[in-house]
Design a protein around this motif. Structure first.
Motif, mmCIF file in Angstrom:
data_model
loop_
_atom_site.group_PDB
_atom_site.id
_atom_site.type_symbol
_atom_site.label_atom_id
_atom_site.label_comp_id
_atom_site.label_asym_id
_atom_site.label_seq_id
_atom_site.Cartn_x
_atom_site.Cartn_y
_atom_site.Cartn_z
ATOM 1 N N UNK A 389 0.803 -1.228 0.000
ATOM 2 C CA UNK A 389 0.000 0.000 0.000
ATOM 3 C C UNK A 389 0.835 1.278 0.000
ATOM 4 N N UNK A 390 0.304 2.258 -0.715
ATOM 5 C CA UNK A 390 0.760 3.650 -0.649
ATOM 6 C C UNK A 390 2.245 3.897 -0.845
ATOM 7 N N UNK A 391 2.849 3.236 -1.819
ATOM 8 C CA UNK A 391 4.253 3.538 -2.136
ATOM 9 C C UNK A 391 4.277 4.840 -2.940
ATOM 10 N N UNK A 392 5.104 5.818 -2.505
ATOM 11 C CA UNK A 392 5.146 7.118 -3.192
ATOM 12 C C UNK A 392 6.134 7.123 -4.357
ATOM 13 N N UNK A 393 7.298 6.487 -4.129
ATOM 14 C CA UNK A 393 8.363 6.577 -5.128
ATOM 15 C C UNK A 393 8.951 5.207 -5.445
ATOM 16 N N UNK A 394 9.206 5.003 -6.717
ATOM 17 C CA UNK A 394 9.998 3.842 -7.152
ATOM 18 C C UNK A 394 11.279 4.421 -7.724
ATOM 19 N N UNK A 395 12.401 4.087 -7.104
ATOM 20 C CA UNK A 395 13.693 4.556 -7.623
ATOM 21 C C UNK A 395 14.421 3.350 -8.194
ATOM 22 N N UNK A 396 14.965 3.511 -9.378
ATOM 23 C CA UNK A 396 15.733 2.417 -9.969
ATOM 24 C C UNK A 396 17.190 2.862 -10.016
ATOM 25 N N UNK A 397 17.928 2.391 -9.037
ATOM 26 C CA UNK A 397 19.341 2.773 -8.926
ATOM 27 C C UNK A 397 20.123 2.160 -10.079
ATOM 28 N N UNK A 398 19.779 0.928 -10.399
ATOM 29 C CA UNK A 398 20.317 0.286 -11.614
ATOM 30 C C UNK A 398 19.157 0.095 -12.559
ATOM 31 N N UNK A 399 19.322 0.415 -13.832
ATOM 32 C CA UNK A 399 18.207 0.142 -14.749
ATOM 33 C C UNK A 399 18.024 -1.369 -14.894
ATOM 34 N N UNK A 400 16.798 -1.807 -15.155
ATOM 35 C CA UNK A 400 16.602 -3.252 -15.343
ATOM 36 C C UNK A 400 17.136 -3.691 -16.704
ATOM 37 N N UNK A 401 17.108 -4.996 -16.943
ATOM 38 C CA UNK A 401 17.611 -5.485 -18.240
ATOM 39 C C UNK A 401 16.654 -5.142 -19.370
ATOM 40 N N UNK A 402 15.378 -5.095 -19.051
ATOM 41 C CA UNK A 402 14.390 -4.912 -20.127
ATOM 42 C C UNK A 402 13.300 -3.934 -19.703
ATOM 43 N N UNK A 403 12.640 -3.275 -20.660
ATOM 44 C CA UNK A 403 11.512 -2.394 -20.334
ATOM 45 C C UNK A 403 10.408 -3.130 -19.569
ATOM 46 N N UNK A 404 10.220 -4.413 -19.903
ATOM 47 C CA UNK A 404 9.188 -5.218 -19.244
ATOM 48 C C UNK A 404 9.390 -5.182 -17.723
ATOM 49 N N UNK A 405 10.648 -5.354 -17.336
ATOM 50 C CA UNK A 405 10.968 -5.345 -15.905
ATOM 51 C C UNK A 405 10.761 -3.947 -15.324
ATOM 52 N N UNK A 406 11.101 -2.937 -16.128
ATOM 53 C CA UNK A 406 10.876 -1.542 -15.688
ATOM 54 C C UNK A 406 9.391 -1.343 -15.371
ATOM 55 N N UNK A 407 8.539 -1.836 -16.251
ATOM 56 C CA UNK A 407 7.088 -1.645 -16.094
ATOM 57 C C UNK A 407 6.595 -2.313 -14.803
ATOM 58 N N UNK A 408 7.124 -3.496 -14.525
ATOM 59 C CA UNK A 408 6.717 -4.172 -13.293
ATOM 60 C C UNK A 408 7.217 -3.429 -12.064
ATOM 61 N N UNK A 409 8.444 -2.938 -12.141
ATOM 62 C CA UNK A 409 8.977 -2.199 -10.985
ATOM 63 C C UNK A 409 8.113 -0.969 -10.694
ATOM 64 N N UNK A 410 7.888 -0.139 -11.709
ATOM 65 C CA UNK A 410 7.133 1.099 -11.446
ATOM 66 C C UNK A 410 5.670 0.797 -11.107
ATOM 67 N N UNK A 411 5.252 -0.411 -11.453
ATOM 68 C CA UNK A 411 3.876 -0.825 -11.142
ATOM 69 C C UNK A 411 3.628 -1.033 -9.655
ATOM 70 N N UNK A 412 4.674 -0.908 -8.844
ATOM 71 C CA UNK A 412 4.466 -1.044 -7.384
ATOM 72 C C UNK A 412 3.908 0.247 -6.799
ATOM 73 N N UNK A 413 3.828 1.306 -7.587
ATOM 74 C CA UNK A 413 3.209 2.541 -7.098
ATOM 75 C C UNK A 413 2.030 2.903 -8.001
ATOM 76 N N UNK A 414 1.273 3.910 -7.605
ATOM 77 C CA UNK A 414 0.109 4.376 -8.373
ATOM 78 C C UNK A 414 -0.841 3.228 -8.680
ATOM 79 N N UNK A 415 -1.127 2.435 -7.673
ATOM 80 C CA UNK A 415 -1.972 1.256 -7.881
ATOM 81 C C UNK A 415 -3.421 1.518 -7.530
#
Ligand SMILES: Nc1ncnc2c1ncn2[C@@H]1O[C@H](COP(=O)(O)OP(=O)(O)OP(=O)(O)O)[C@@H](O)[C@H]1O
Length: 482
Positions: A389-415
């Protein structure tokens, strides 16, 4: 719906969109706090001729008559009513759950969760699933897929008066242990998982099994129920595909299968062919959208040289201490190292990675779920399906290998309904190519400028810390000697 009617509908939506330009917000630079005009790259470039963006905003496509496959139109399950004006926004529709022929315990549970209207994937997937049809559903992260498959599953078991004595009635396969635990009824720790809430008024003996891809034992005992595959794209990674093949071998021929994914790929399509006996109903909520991430998500990147990367992270975390933040790293060791480093410089944080014991991972996960603010350092282990619940920020210190993974990571916020959140991606100057991949994947990101002068002087902070530590060490030595 015939092709020309659909085209007309789309054209209308395009026009509507032109009439109402989306205002650009003014936003603070998350690193130095400077207010700047938002200029997302590519949002307009992403507009395609289909112009279905309006649909993503709830202007259409919600509820019934959704059009990808005529089959849904005929579905008699939902008590169809004339809606009048639809008022859905983002992932939502204006179709209430009360239209569905659901059991009383399920309806009571939904009311208690405070949900009135269905999300798009729910409005489109639940009716055919309730009718026993097979469904392959794709919808962006945080759009309510869990209820889309768990409501029909629970209803199926309830309607056939299934009890634990009958064996296993439904198997829900999800990719990580945390995800399985989050949905597991027997897990007593506080969680916001919708499945647990959904089962609140049902008998606890329903033969619902939720677990990772190793559920072969249960597969053999699947009586005449249903197999649900959640996060199908992730299951395809690593060893899961092989495990799934083993499960398929043991499953009864006669079963209902549902497969859900947030990112639709060629591999998922191939996997679907393996999973379904016949041709499933395909529901692609986001097909034709000009971006794949949710409306309430503001995304940006900053280009930082490697020697300044930690300092920028430190500055960011210091600025955002009252917020709930997840920071993604590419390896377990990196999570461990940075967690220790941050704690050493007195920035408190949680950490979760695959080298920890399961018990530790689980405790940390629930602690972070309960926390109103805090920092969680993690690997991609925490990127999929977790509903924190209520995650404000997703920070990616290392970029993921693929955009697909990026989408899942940022999907932990704004749900969920009206969810809002931010994402910040760190890129080294030599990693700029990743932006191209994001653009191709329809992910709109804007640049946050990073001002070297605003980066804090960690050196002096460390010096003062080490002075304190030295003082303590000297004091200890003095006590020991005297
Ligand atoms: N009909 C609804 N109305 C309002 N909120 C809802 C509704 N359905 C689900 N939600 C909320 O939306 C959030 C996201 O739901 P869920 O976890 O099912 O998303 P998801 O599509 O499975 O995401 P992911 O792909 O990341 O796993 C949850 O907090 C859930 O409680």
């Amino acid at each position: 719906m015939c092709a020309s009617a659909m085209e007309m509908k789309k054209e209308k939506k395009c026009k509507k969109r032109k009439d109402k330009p989306i205002p650009r917000a003014e936003e603070e630079n998350p690193i130095d706090g400077k207010v700047e005009k938002e200029e997302e790259h590519g949002e307009d470039e992403y507009q395609n001729s289909k112009g279905l963006e309006e649909e993503a905003n709830g202007g259409g496509g919600e509820g019934k008559g959704h059009g990808d496959d005529g089959e849904e139109e005929k579905t008699p399950v939902a008590k169809k009513q004339k809606t009048g004006e639809k008022k859905g926004f983002g992932i939502m529709t204006s179709d209430p759950f009360s239209w569905l022929p659901l059991s009383e315990p399920t309806m009571t549970a939904i009311k208690e969760m405070g949900f009135v209207n269905m999300t798009q994937i729910q409005a489109r997937a639940i009716p055919p699933l309730l009718e026993g049809k097979e469904v392959m559903g794709a919808a962006r992260t945080g759009s309510g897929k869990t209820l889309a498959f768990s409501i029909p599953a629970v209803e199926l078991l309830y309607n056939i008066k299934f009890t634990a004595r009958n064996g296993t009635g439904v198997i829900i396969i999800c990719p990580t242990r945390e995800l399985a635990i989050q949905a597991n009824l027997s897990f007593v720790l506080q969680t916001h998982a919708v499945v647990k809430d959904l089962l609140k008024h049902h008998s606890q003996t329903l033969g619902l099994v939720i677990g990772g891809a190793g559920r072969r034992g249960e597969a053999e005992h699947l009586a005449k129920g249903c197999l649900i595959i959640d996060e199908a794209d992730r299951i395809l990674e690593a060893n899961f595909e092989e495990d799934m093949k083993q499960i398929f071998k043991r499953l009864p021929e006669k079963r209902q299968t549902a497969l859900f994914t947030a990112t639709q790929t060629k591999e998922v399509e191939d996997f679907a062919r393996l999973s379904f006996k016949g041709k499933p109903i395909y529901i692609g909520v986001d097909d034709g959208r000009s971006k794949v991430t949710v409306e309430g998500l503001q995304q940006g990147y900053c280009i930082v040289p490697s020697n300044k990367r930690f300092l920028v992270l430190y500055a960011f975390l210091k600025r955002n201490l009252p917020k709930k933040i997840m920071v993604f790293f590419s390896s377990c060791n990196s999570v461990k190292y940075h967690a220790e480093l941050l704690r050493y410089i007195q920035v408190d944080c949680f950490d979760i990675h695959g080298k920890q014991k399961q018990q530790k991972r689980t405790t940390t996960f629930f602690d972070f779920c309960k926390a109103e603010k805090g920092i969680l350092l993690c690997t991609d282990l925490a990127a999929r399906g977790l509903d924190i619940p209520a995650v404000d920020w997703i920070v990616q210190y290392d970029p993921p290998d693929e955009p697909k993974e990026y989408i899942h990571r940022v999907g932990r916020t704004a749900r969920g309904e009206g969810g809002k959140g931010h994402a910040l991606l760190f890129l080294l100057p030599e990693e700029l190519q990743f932006l191209r991949y994001l653009k191709e994947a329809k992910v709109p990101v804007k640049e946050y400028e990073f001002n070297e002068k605003k980066v804090p002087n960690l050196q002096s902070h460390l010096v003062s810390l080490s002075v304190d530590i030295l003082e303590v060490a000297f004091a200890c030595a003095y006590i020991a000697l005297s």
